[in-house]
Enzyme design. Structure first.
Site, short mmCIF file in Angstrom:
data_model
loop_
_atom_site.label_atom_id
_atom_site.label_comp_id
_atom_site.label_asym_id
_atom_site.label_seq_id
_atom_site.Cartn_x
_atom_site.Cartn_y
_atom_site.Cartn_z
N ASN A 1 9.63 0.73 4.83
CA ASN A 1 10.52 0.99 3.68
C ASN A 1 10.91 2.46 3.52
O ASN A 1 12.03 2.76 3.12
CB ASN A 1 9.89 0.44 2.40
CG ASN A 1 8.61 1.14 2.01
OD1 ASN A 1 7.82 1.52 2.86
ND2 ASN A 1 8.42 1.33 0.73
N GLU B 1 -3.13 1.80 1.45
CA GLU B 1 -2.07 1.93 0.43
C GLU B 1 -1.26 0.65 0.50
O GLU B 1 -0.49 0.46 1.44
CB GLU B 1 -1.17 3.14 0.75
CG GLU B 1 -1.91 4.47 0.87
CD GLU B 1 -2.39 4.99 -0.47
OE1 GLU B 1 -1.90 4.53 -1.50
OE2 GLU B 1 -3.29 5.85 -0.46
N CYS C 1 7.23 0.65 -2.87
CA CYS C 1 6.03 0.01 -3.43
C CYS C 1 5.86 0.35 -4.91
O CYS C 1 5.19 -0.37 -5.64
CB CYS C 1 4.81 0.46 -2.65
SG CYS C 1 4.68 2.25 -2.57
N GLU D 1 -4.82 8.95 -1.39
CA GLU D 1 -4.33 9.98 -0.50
C GLU D 1 -3.68 11.05 -1.37
O GLU D 1 -3.74 11.00 -2.58
CB GLU D 1 -3.35 9.38 0.52
CG GLU D 1 -4.07 8.36 1.42
CD GLU D 1 -3.26 7.83 2.59
OE1 GLU D 1 -2.07 8.16 2.71
OE2 GLU D 1 -3.83 7.08 3.39
#
Ligand code: NAD
Length: 492
Positions: free
Chosen positions: A162, A260, A294, A473
């Site tokens: 993405n 993630e 996301c 992260e």
């Protein structure tokens, strides 16, 4: 200078190969994947499907380079990253065009967001590692503890389609900065900008074997990377199901993991919000990159007292979005990433209808003419009248689809928002600062934005709760993740 689309397409007709030990591996007689431009539906490039020999080659190259790379001063490693960042800036238009062709996103978005962020990731971690310090814990009259940090060794970075270069660099930058050698795998759907980045690494003479890029499908090379016991750490961004699967594989050799994953992000619109501004920002947030970020909100909860007014304004603003050729500056919505993904979203619309959804706008594929006749375009879609527990409100759709619901009180809003397996991001829209802080504290999400969306300070922890991920992260979190810590205790 505006990139020339036809030159761009011609330029990118080359075959995408693996980058291992500082070289591009030959692709003659290799299995190749077709790479499709989602805006046209046509194959425009071919990409190698990596095999076990490629992985062996990448691992042995990274192991051979590990000692020298890890022993370089952080400032020297940082210099390489800054040189890569400078080249990304120099080649921004080419890279943005490549991202647009590979992914279907509007060229303007790639120019404004994806490519600048890719170079910012490298610059940020280059600087961060020179400021990275370890801890000291003094026990009065007893002993002194200090913490040493060393690179983990060979690490894997696996990224999705993405935000291809944006997320690829988000992972490799801290891994390299902290002295690891990396085996990176971009998505097989969008392999181009990682390939172009490999050319940049060659140009700036990044030491051989430090970054190895293996192309190909997740089920094949992705899985082989995760299985290999010589790879000590995996940083993965992608779907929650894939993340779960990788966690199971990684458990067998006790790898360090950062996951993630997906989201189903709530937006809470309180009665005291600035309505016009909220609607404008929310429409952008929900439909940016065709809803394929996301962090995009996809469940909008609106206080019942302003629901009707909000709905009218929201639908009007959504209808103003222009679905069109991603190369056209007037298009705010480009193509979805693939035919499969478009079909998956259209299937979700059918599920929503079967669950009793009221379609407020959109819901259909968009057929463009000319160059984009065969492209995968879809109308921005807004649904209402769905139960919070419906599949539509519980499953990640990852496209231009949002639902509207009402709430009666702050507690009600939080209960509805938290009634989800996911916990990635949330947005709160209110002028009442106490209400905002209270909701931010109670909402189950790794990232909360108040009256804004996607403002990113790269020093902040980034990641999700529940099925949205494992670990964080960003900033120090990433530097810590990519290093092993060792406590040394010295008795006085
Ligand atoms: P995906 O899980 O299908 O693939 C992601 C990457 O993993 C790709 O490179 C793929 O080839 C690889 N992969 C797939 N199966 C694998 C396996 N068995 N072993 C090893 N690697 C494998 O996800 P996607 O469709 O590319 O991306 C969309 C998803 O990513 C959405 O769920 C979205 O929410 C999520 N995402 C999360 C974040 C975040 O920061 N939390 C950011 C972007 C995207």
């Amino acid at each position: 200078m505006t990139p020339n689309p036809s030159n761009g397409v011609k330029h990118f007709m080359e075959a995408i190969s693996n980058y291992v030990n500082g070289e591009f591996l030959p692709i003659a007689s290799r299995a190749m994947l077709d790479i499709v431009n989602p805006a046209t539906g046509k194959v425009y490039a071919r990409c190698v499907e990596s095999n076990v020999e490629d992985l062996e080659h990448a691992i042995s190259s990274s192991q051979a380079s590990a000692k020298a790379w890890s022993q370089l001063k952080p400032e020297i490693r940082a210099e390489y990253l800054v040189n890569i960042a400078n080249e990304i800036d120099q080649q921004a238009e080419t890279l943005a065009l490549a991202e647009c062709i590979d992914n279907g996103k509007p060229l303007q978005l790639a120019l404004k967001v994806d490519i600048p962020r890719a170079s910012a990731n490298l610059r940020f971690f280059a600087h961060a590692v020179t400021q990275f310090s370890s801890e000291c814990h003094a026990m009065e009259d007893v002993a002194l503890n200090y913490t040493l940090r060393s690179p983990v060794g060979t690490v894997a970075c696996i990224s999705p389609w993405n935000l291809p270069l944006y997320l690829f660099t988000w992972k490799i930058a801290p891994a390299l900065a902290t002295g690891n050698c990396v085996i990176a795998k971009p998505s097989e759907i969008t392999p181009m900008t990682a390939f172009l980045l490999a050319k940049i690494c060659q140009k700036v003479q990044l030491p051989k074997g430090v970054l190895n890029i293996l192309q190909g499908t997740g089920a094949n090379i992705g899985e082989m990377i995760c299985e290999d016991p010589r790879i000590k750490t995996i940083s993965f961004t992608g779907g929650s199901k894939t993340g779960l699967h990788i966690a199971q594989i990684a458990a067998k050799s006790l790898k360090k993991l950062s996951l993630e994953l997906g989201g189903k992000n709530p937006a809470l619109v309180f009665a005291d919000c600035k309505l016009q501004e909220t609607v404008e920002q929310l429409v952008n947030a929900c439909f940016a990159n065709q809803g394929q970020i996301c962090l995009c909100p996809s469940r909008i909860y609106v206080h019942q007292s302003i629901y009707d007014e909000f709905k009218v304004l929201f639908i009007k603003t959504v209808k103003e979005l222009v679905v069109g050729d991603p190369l056209d500056n007037t298009s705010s919505q480009g193509a979805l990433s693939s035919a499969n993904h478009l079909q998956k979203i259209l299937d979700h619309i059918e599920i929503a209808k079967s669950e009793g959804a009221q379609l407020l706008c959109g819901g259909e594929q968009v057929g463009l003419t000319g160059r984009c006749e065969g492209g995968y375009f879809m109308q921005p879609t807004v649904l209402e009248n769905l139960a919070n527990q419906s599949r539509t409100n519980q499953e990640e759709i990852f496209g231009p689809v949002v639902t509207l619901q009402t709430f009666e009180s702050d507690d009600d809003a939080l209960m509805l928002a938290n009634e989800s397996d996911y916990g990635l991001s949330a947005t709160l829209w209110t002028e009442n600062i106490s209400r905002a802080h209270n909701a931010a504290r109670k909402i189950e999400a790794g990232i909360v934005w108040i009256n804004c969306w996607l403002i990113r300070d790269l020093r902040t922890p980034f990641g999700g709760m529940k099925m949205s991920g494992l670990g964080r992260e960003g900033g120090l979190e990433a530097l810590r993740f990519f290093t092993e810590s060792k406590n040394v205790c010295l008795k006085y």
